[in-house]
Design an enzyme around this catalytic site. Structure first.
Site, mmCIF file in Angstrom:
data_model
loop_
_atom_site.group_PDB
_atom_site.id
_atom_site.type_symbol
_atom_site.label_atom_id
_atom_site.label_comp_id
_atom_site.label_asym_id
_atom_site.label_seq_id
_atom_site.Cartn_x
_atom_site.Cartn_y
_atom_site.Cartn_z
ATOM 1 N N ASP A 145 0.852 -1.187 0.000
ATOM 2 C CA ASP A 145 0.000 0.000 0.000
ATOM 3 C C ASP A 145 0.890 1.241 0.000
ATOM 4 O O ASP A 145 1.339 1.700 1.050
ATOM 5 C CB ASP A 145 -0.929 0.009 1.218
ATOM 6 C CG ASP A 145 -1.839 1.241 1.220
ATOM 7 O OD1 ASP A 145 -1.643 2.142 0.366
ATOM 8 O OD2 ASP A 145 -2.741 1.313 2.072
ATOM 9 N N ILE A 177 -0.334 9.497 8.633
ATOM 10 C CA ILE A 177 -1.016 8.584 9.564
ATOM 11 C C ILE A 177 -0.712 7.133 9.199
ATOM 12 O O ILE A 177 -0.356 6.829 8.067
ATOM 13 C CB ILE A 177 -2.545 8.824 9.582
ATOM 14 C CG1 ILE A 177 -3.177 8.557 8.204
ATOM 15 C CG2 ILE A 177 -2.843 10.259 10.029
ATOM 16 C CD1 ILE A 177 -4.714 8.609 8.211
ATOM 17 N N HIS A 230 0.581 8.054 4.066
ATOM 18 C CA HIS A 230 1.235 7.423 5.210
ATOM 19 C C HIS A 230 2.710 7.807 5.385
ATOM 20 O O HIS A 230 3.324 7.433 6.384
ATOM 21 C CB HIS A 230 1.096 5.903 5.106
ATOM 22 C CG HIS A 230 -0.328 5.480 4.889
ATOM 23 N ND1 HIS A 230 -1.299 5.694 5.845
ATOM 24 C CD2 HIS A 230 -0.959 4.907 3.829
ATOM 25 C CE1 HIS A 230 -2.470 5.251 5.369
ATOM 26 N NE2 HIS A 230 -2.286 4.774 4.156
ATOM 27 N N GLY A 260 -4.488 1.827 8.026
ATOM 28 C CA GLY A 260 -5.480 1.079 8.798
ATOM 29 C C GLY A 260 -5.117 -0.397 8.857
ATOM 30 O O GLY A 260 -5.190 -1.037 9.909
HETATM 31 O O1 HDC Z 1 -13.950 7.342 12.119
HETATM 32 C C1 HDC Z 1 -13.319 8.439 11.523
HETATM 33 C C2 HDC Z 1 -11.846 8.116 11.357
HETATM 34 O O2 HDC Z 1 -11.003 8.990 11.260
HETATM 35 N N1 HDC Z 1 -11.506 6.809 11.341
HETATM 36 C C3 HDC Z 1 -10.131 6.355 11.149
HETATM 37 C C4 HDC Z 1 -9.834 6.208 9.694
HETATM 38 C C5 HDC Z 1 -8.424 5.666 9.500
HETATM 39 O O3 HDC Z 1 -7.481 6.059 10.173
HETATM 40 N N2 HDC Z 1 -8.266 4.742 8.551
HETATM 41 C C6 HDC Z 1 -6.962 4.129 8.294
HETATM 42 C C7 HDC Z 1 -6.001 5.047 7.638
HETATM 43 S S1 HDC Z 1 -6.469 5.500 5.984
HETATM 44 C C8 HDC Z 1 -5.775 4.232 5.021
HETATM 45 O O4 HDC Z 1 -5.194 3.318 5.542
HETATM 46 C C9 HDC Z 1 -5.964 4.325 3.563
HETATM 47 C C10 HDC Z 1 -5.247 3.228 2.790
HETATM 48 O O5 HDC Z 1 -3.949 3.623 2.403
HETATM 49 C C11 HDC Z 1 -6.029 2.895 1.523
HETATM 50 C C12 HDC Z 1 -7.227 2.029 1.809
HETATM 51 C C13 HDC Z 1 -7.735 1.365 0.568
HETATM 52 C C14 HDC Z 1 -8.655 0.212 0.909
HETATM 53 C C15 HDC Z 1 -8.963 -0.800 -0.071
HETATM 54 C C16 HDC Z 1 -9.092 -0.435 -1.523
HETATM 55 C C17 HDC Z 1 -10.318 -1.006 -2.206
HETATM 56 C C18 HDC Z 1 -14.028 8.748 10.170
HETATM 57 C C19 HDC Z 1 -13.412 10.034 9.556
HETATM 58 C C20 HDC Z 1 -13.920 7.578 9.200
HETATM 59 C C21 HDC Z 1 -15.499 8.976 10.427
HETATM 60 O O6 HDC Z 1 -15.651 9.960 11.399
HETATM 61 P P1 HDC Z 1 -16.846 11.016 11.347
HETATM 62 O O7 HDC Z 1 -16.803 11.745 10.058
HETATM 63 O O8 HDC Z 1 -16.786 11.771 12.615
HETATM 64 O O9 HDC Z 1 -18.098 10.093 11.246
HETATM 65 P P2 HDC Z 1 -19.170 9.737 12.355
HETATM 66 O O10 HDC Z 1 -19.916 10.980 12.722
HETATM 67 O O11 HDC Z 1 -18.543 8.928 13.434
HETATM 68 O O12 HDC Z 1 -20.130 8.781 11.515
HETATM 69 C C22 HDC Z 1 -20.805 9.239 10.344
HETATM 70 C C23 HDC Z 1 -21.447 8.063 9.652
HETATM 71 O O13 HDC Z 1 -20.443 7.260 9.040
HETATM 72 C C24 HDC Z 1 -20.401 5.957 9.619
HETATM 73 N N3 HDC Z 1 -18.998 5.620 9.862
HETATM 74 C C25 HDC Z 1 -18.195 6.171 10.804
HETATM 75 N N4 HDC Z 1 -16.982 5.648 10.736
HETATM 76 C C26 HDC Z 1 -17.005 4.735 9.758
HETATM 77 C C27 HDC Z 1 -18.282 4.711 9.186
HETATM 78 N N5 HDC Z 1 -18.618 3.879 8.189
HETATM 79 C C28 HDC Z 1 -17.649 3.042 7.740
HETATM 80 N N6 HDC Z 1 -16.404 3.027 8.240
HETATM 81 C C29 HDC Z 1 -16.051 3.850 9.253
HETATM 82 N N7 HDC Z 1 -14.801 3.797 9.767
HETATM 83 C C30 HDC Z 1 -21.179 6.046 10.917
HETATM 84 O O14 HDC Z 1 -21.792 4.827 11.232
HETATM 85 C C31 HDC Z 1 -22.170 7.140 10.614
HETATM 86 O O15 HDC Z 1 -23.257 6.601 9.891
HETATM 87 P P3 HDC Z 1 -24.756 6.759 10.480
HETATM 88 O O16 HDC Z 1 -24.940 8.230 10.605
HETATM 89 O O17 HDC Z 1 -25.608 6.108 9.452
HETATM 90 O O18 HDC Z 1 -24.718 6.047 11.804
#
Ligand code: HDC
Length: 279
Positions: free
Chosen positions: A182, A202, A187, A205
């Site tokens: 990745d 960061i 990152h 994941g």
């Molecule tokens: O939870 C917040 C966050 O920051 N999470 C951490 C994200 C992270 O660090 N991820 C790893 C690093 S990125 C990475 O590794 C990329 C990689 O290089 C490439 C990946 C490629 C993958 C494969 C290719 C095909 C955040 C920002 C995600 C959400 O926070 P908020 O905006 O505050 O949202 P919130 O108010 O809590 O919720 C809103 C609605 O969204 C849903 N939700 C929340 N977190 C979710 C999510 N859905 C899916 N995944 C999540 N992690 C909530 O349920 C909510 O929905 P509803 O209102 O319907 O309840």
């Protein structure tokens, strides 16, 4: 459905992956190909499908797509066959599962099946969910569908955890982990991370998924599936605390960042292979 994408790996890739998710020099079974129990940590199952060709572009699925605003939201992995080979040629085929409209954000889920190229046997199945900030509001479905273990809420019980494992990541964790495939600049490149809204690069994941999954594997044994939601970001160098509860055949877990007390992984569980469950 897309045509298959090949992924070929050797023992060297196994050792690099294991090191990327925190294997130590004393863990000979992870870092020395000459060890009798040489093996890949089962969370490796997310690596072969990572670059699998998908039959769509995110640009065509949601408005305002930008790679800088993409975060990994959730991951579900099934290991369909043990032992996992320490070298193999695999083929992954991906498909679109769903697109969910969260208002501000869009959530896109893909499913990828990975088979052994020689035997055709299924080895891994993954569902990967990306969280696309700023890409919602297009009038799509509001809730993700129920997909069993892949979408289970996995609320931790109210009792104290049965097991807690603490592991400090290193400042170089993302720089090392990315070599498993990745190469997202988010990152390692401070300028890219800044455009994505972060003060510094960061951690992947799937790197902290691997660290938590390793803790589950070492404490409870092999699992047939594992699911996580990435609830918060992790900076390389931070310490991860994984709390685990065994509930029948299932280990419910969550991972917090020790320095901030914030949740990094929530809604997580692994279902153990029958006959496993060391505790
Ligand atoms: O939870 C917040 C966050 O920051 N999470 C951490 C994200 C992270 O660090 N991820 C790893 C690093 S990125 C990475 O590794 C990329 C990689 O290089 C490439 C990946 C490629 C993958 C494969 C290719 C095909 C955040 C920002 C995600 C959400 O926070 P908020 O905006 O505050 O949202 P919130 O108010 O809590 O919720 C809103 C609605 O969204 C849903 N939700 C929340 N977190 C979710 C999510 N859905 C899916 N995944 C999540 N992690 C909530 O349920 C909510 O929905 P509803 O209102 O319907 O309840």
């Amino acid at each position: 459905e897309a045509k298959g994408t090949e992924f070929k790996y050797t023992e060297r890739d196994v050792m690099l992956y294991n090191l990327g998710i925190g294997a130590k020099r004393t863990d000979l079974r992870y870092i020395f190909e000459g060890n009798d129990e040489f093996q890949v940590i089962p969370t490796f199952g997310v690596i072969p499908p990572f670059d699998a060709e998908l039959p769509y572009n995110l640009d065509d699925l949601v408005p305002n797509f930008s790679p800088m605003m993409l975060l990994h939201g959730e991951q579900y992995l099934e290991v369909r066959k043990y032992p996992i080979p320490t070298a193999a040629r695999l083929i992954s085929k991906g498909k679109l599962l769903e697109v969910v409209d969260k208002g501000n954000a869009a959530v896109v889920k893909s499913g990828v099946t990975t088979v052994n190229a020689e035997t055709g046997e299924e080895i891994f199945y993954n569902e990967m969910t990306v969280f696309l900030r700023g890409c919602g509001g297009f009038g799509g479905q509001k809730k993700p569908a129920d997909r069993g273990a892949s979408t289970a809420a996995n609320k931790p019980p109210t009792r104290l955890p049965d097991v807690v494992v603490e592991e400090k990541t290193t400042e170089e964790q993302a720089a090392l982990y990315r070599l498993s495939g990745d190469y997202n600049p988010l990152h390692v490149d401070p300028a890219f991370a800044k455009m994505g809204g972060f003060k510094q690069p960061i951690l992947h994941g799937l790197c902290f998924f691997g660290i938590a999954g390793k803790a589950v594997y070492e404490k409870f044994g092999a699992f047939k599936n594992i699911k996580v939601r990435f609830a918060g970001t992790v900076m390389p160098g931070q310490t991860l605390v994984t709390e685990m509860w065994k509930e029948g055949n299932k280990v419910i877990f969550q991972t917090k960042v020790k320095e901030t007390g914030k949740l990094a992984i929530g809604g997580a569980a692994a279902e153990l292979v029958e006959g496993e469950g060391k505790l």
